[in-house]
Design a protein around this motif. Structure first.
Motif, short mmCIF file in Angstrom:
data_model
loop_
_atom_site.label_atom_id
_atom_site.label_comp_id
_atom_site.label_asym_id
_atom_site.label_seq_id
_atom_site.Cartn_x
_atom_site.Cartn_y
_atom_site.Cartn_z
N SER A 72 0.82 -1.22 0.05
CA SER A 72 0.04 0.08 -0.14
C SER A 72 0.80 1.07 -0.02
O SER A 72 0.78 2.22 -0.75
N ALA A 73 1.79 1.28 0.87
CA ALA A 73 2.77 2.37 1.06
C ALA A 73 3.42 2.44 -0.29
O ALA A 73 3.80 3.44 -0.89
N ALA A 74 3.97 1.35 -1.10
CA ALA A 74 4.84 1.49 -2.27
C ALA A 74 4.02 2.16 -3.46
O ALA A 74 4.64 2.95 -4.20
N LEU A 75 2.63 2.12 -3.53
CA LEU A 75 1.91 2.56 -4.45
C LEU A 75 0.87 3.84 -3.98
O LEU A 75 0.23 4.21 -5.08
N ASP A 76 1.00 3.95 -2.87
CA ASP A 76 0.33 4.91 -2.25
C ASP A 76 -1.38 4.64 -2.59
O ASP A 76 -2.07 5.46 -3.25
N VAL A 77 -1.88 3.40 -2.42
CA VAL A 77 -3.03 3.07 -2.68
C VAL A 77 -3.84 2.67 -1.18
O VAL A 77 -2.96 2.21 -0.34
N GLN A 99 11.94 -2.12 -2.64
CA GLN A 99 10.54 -1.29 -2.73
C GLN A 99 10.68 -0.16 -1.70
O GLN A 99 11.14 -0.56 -0.58
N TYR A 100 10.26 0.97 -2.16
CA TYR A 100 10.13 2.22 -1.27
C TYR A 100 8.86 2.73 -1.20
O TYR A 100 7.94 2.67 -1.87
N LYS A 101 8.68 3.52 0.07
CA LYS A 101 7.49 4.27 0.36
C LYS A 101 7.32 5.11 -1.16
O LYS A 101 8.26 5.90 -1.57
N PHE A 102 6.08 5.42 -1.53
CA PHE A 102 5.77 6.08 -3.00
C PHE A 102 6.44 7.45 -2.82
O PHE A 102 6.43 8.17 -1.86
N GLY A 103 7.39 7.66 -3.83
CA GLY A 103 7.81 9.05 -3.99
C GLY A 103 9.17 9.34 -3.01
O GLY A 103 9.55 10.67 -2.90
N TYR A 107 -1.75 -3.02 -14.53
CA TYR A 107 -2.87 -2.16 -14.12
C TYR A 107 -2.41 -1.11 -13.25
O TYR A 107 -1.80 -1.55 -12.36
N LYS A 108 -2.70 0.07 -13.80
CA LYS A 108 -2.18 1.24 -12.78
C LYS A 108 -3.48 1.77 -12.18
O LYS A 108 -4.19 2.30 -13.07
N THR A 109 -3.69 1.69 -10.81
CA THR A 109 -4.98 2.38 -10.27
C THR A 109 -4.82 3.85 -10.12
O THR A 109 -5.90 4.46 -9.85
N GLY A 110 -3.63 4.34 -10.13
CA GLY A 110 -3.59 5.72 -9.53
C GLY A 110 -3.42 5.85 -8.00
O GLY A 110 -3.58 4.81 -7.42
N ARG A 111 -2.91 6.92 -7.59
CA ARG A 111 -2.76 7.05 -6.12
C ARG A 111 -4.31 7.27 -5.40
O ARG A 111 -4.98 7.53 -6.06
N LEU A 112 -4.25 7.43 -4.18
CA LEU A 112 -5.39 7.76 -3.48
C LEU A 112 -6.03 9.17 -3.94
O LEU A 112 -7.20 9.20 -3.85
#
Length: 545
Positions: free
Chosen positions: A313-318, A352-356, A406-411
């Motif tokens: 969840s943190a990697a993709l900000d979802v 794997q890193y926290k997004f951004g 598939y890219k869901t986009g961020r929250l």
């Protein structure tokens, strides 16, 4: 007049076939809103509600929303994806191992779910067709042409269900009326194929041309894609090749005659690797038949089995998490060249890193409180195994590249999780036609076939890398066509059917799977409980009676 609950209209047809559902065998449930079937169809809206019920059910078995259904069997038995045990997780009674090793039995719970799910859809289609064929279009403020096209849509959707049943089980019943016959007999695969061929040739031309208003429904592009899919498998399923018929169906789509979402009302290849799978892909130019999901509408695609644990969840900000299920087998990931853009675009791999940020995501199992790094091995490296090939029982929390196609986009994205699931896209039509052309030419590539595959592959390489990456008539062999199709369609639920058609399913060896050489394993056994419910079903060869 018979009083029925609308859902029972469909389910009763399924149960009368002798195809049982453990969750739906009790029909004396409390009915809170009574409905007279003869009084229901009073408007175009009610017609569409009935016609779209089979489509809403489709997502329960076609998309990778859980660990069963068509997708599970289409990928877990093939050579690109696996669901290995990872420490204390994912043994799951050995289900995934039996798929990988081709040692399944006729008593697999996940297989029963797939059977029931697809047959339920057939029941929904049969009931809706039976109802709608009795209606008068004018009385519903509809044109005869529109009502006819909706009925055709149901016929083609039913054919799609049957094609997937034939794909998995080969010899199956054919039932077109609710509850008739009560115990339908098994029909040979070749005979079912002829039924499907007639249905598609009759009803696909009656579908509406595909355009924006039909997104999430079946238009002509989806219908001709189903035809192309059926015909490319004709030789395997019936012994009779139908390459010209496959090419003709592909040409209906590629010419724009069947409609499309691209410029000029025709489909177009996406210019990059992201458009077709992004969270605005409802309008993707190469979409031919897609299942519509919408976070805004409260109906999201739940791809939990494809992801890592909650740390992703943190990697993709979802806001969604995963169950650390499917992983890519090491040879499948190695099949991508280092400079293939799909390798960095469609997978989660490496640190794997926290997004951004450059803040590492930490493991929670074998690598608890250590940076999580996805590796292209499936073995117990935390215990010092750095050299073996590993195996289905030897995974860890970081084993294998993961899904990120598939890219869901961020929250914060206004289109967060608006992704549709692509059932057919134009690229697959290019590959179908290329294969048919090559098969007709004795397995040798024609220039047209090369051009079709290169048009797809071009997106995966930079302009500088493209001259060395493109195919020519010498380098595009049938083996290479299969390899490239695997790279292009990974995670899309296509692989089992392809490697069966190319003779690799029972003759191939990959990672932790050894050649079986057992042709009976190319189709699944009819589930044991279905045989018990219907004495007229005949078990497939090679499985216990």
């Amino acid at each position: 007049m018979k009083r029925v609950k609308l859902k029972a209209i469909y389910i009763s047809g399924l149960l009368a076939m002798g195809i049982g559902m453990s969750a739906c065998t009790k029909l004396d449930e409390t009915v809170y809103s009574d409905l007279y079937k003869d009084n229901f169809y009073k408007s175009r809206t009610e017609v569409l509600q009935s016609a779209l019920r089979p489509m809403t059910h489709l997502q329960s078995w076609i998309a990778p929303i859980r660990g069963d259904g068509y997708y599970y069997h289409a990928e877990m038995s093939a050579d690109q994806l696996a669901w290995p045990q990872k420490g204390r997780h994912a043994y799951d009674n050995g289900d995934h191992m039996r798929q990988h090793y081709h040692t399944w039995t006729d008593n697999e719970g996940r297989m029963r779910n797939a059977w029931v799910g697809i047959w339920t859809g057939v029941g929904y289609c049969n009931a809706a067709i039976e109802d709608l064929e009795k209606l008068n279009a004018a009385a519903l403020n509809m044109t005869d042409a529109e009502l006819k096209s909706i009925i055709a849509e149901l016929h083609v959707l039913r054919a799609f269900h049957y094609m997937k049943l034939v794909d998995l089980w080969g010899n199956i019943p054919v039932v077109t009326q609710v509850g008739k016959p009560a115990n339908p007999p098994t029909v040979k695969r070749a005979q079912v194929f002829e039924f499907l061929k007639t249905e598609l040739e009759t009803y696909v031309p009656q579908l509406q041309r595909y355009e924006t208003k039909l997104v999430g429904r079946l238009g002509q592009t989806g219908g001709y894609a189903i035809m192309a899919d059926l015909f490319v498998n004709a030789e395997k399923w019936t012994g009779k090749a139908m390459w010209d018929e496959c090419i003709a169906a592909c040409d209906k789509i590629m010419s724009g005659e069947a409609g499309g979402l691209g410029a000029g009302g025709r489909p177009e290849l996406a210019p990059d690797l992201l458009e077709t799978f992004g969270n605005t892909n409802r309008s993707a130019r190469e979409a031919l038949f897609q299942y519509a999901y919408s976070n805004k509408g409260g109906f999201v695609w739940d791809w939990i089995p494809l992801m890592g644990f909650s740390n992703m969840s943190a990697a993709l900000d979802v806001g969604y998490t995963g169950n650390n299920g499917y992983v890519v087998t090491p040879p499948a990931f190695d099949a991508y060249a280092t400079n293939d853009l799909r390798k960095t675009t469609w997978f989660l791999f490496g640190p794997q890193y926290k997004f951004g940020t450059t803040v590492p995501i930490l493991g929670t199992e074998e690598y608890a409180n250590k940076p999580l790094v996805y590796v292209n091995t499936i073995r117990r490296e935390s215990e010092g195994d750095l050299t073996s090939e590993g195996g289905m029982a030897k995974g860890e929390e970081n084993s294998g590249a993961r899904f990120n196609k598939y890219k869901t986009g961020r929250l914060s994205d206004p289109n967060y999780r608006e992704n549709h699931f692509m059932i057919y896209r134009l690229t697959e039509i290019y590959f179908f036609k290329a294969e048919a052309l090559m098969r007709k030419a004795g397995g040798v590539a024609t220039q047209e076939a090369v051009n079709l595959v290169n048009d797809s592959r071009r997106r995966a390489f930079t302009t500088a890398d493209w001259p060395a990456a493109q195919y020519n008539v010498a380098t595009l062999t049938l083996d290479e066509l299969l390899a490239e199709k695997g790279r292009e369609f990974i995670f899309e639920g296509k692989r089992r059917t392809d490697i069966i058609r190319f003779g690799r399913f029972i003759n191939g060896t990959w990672w932790d799977h050894q050649r079986t050489g057992d042709a009976n394993r190319e189709i699944y056994p009819i589930p044991a409980n279905q045989l018990a419910n219907n004495v007229n079903l005949v078990q497939n060869d090679g499985y216990k009676k």
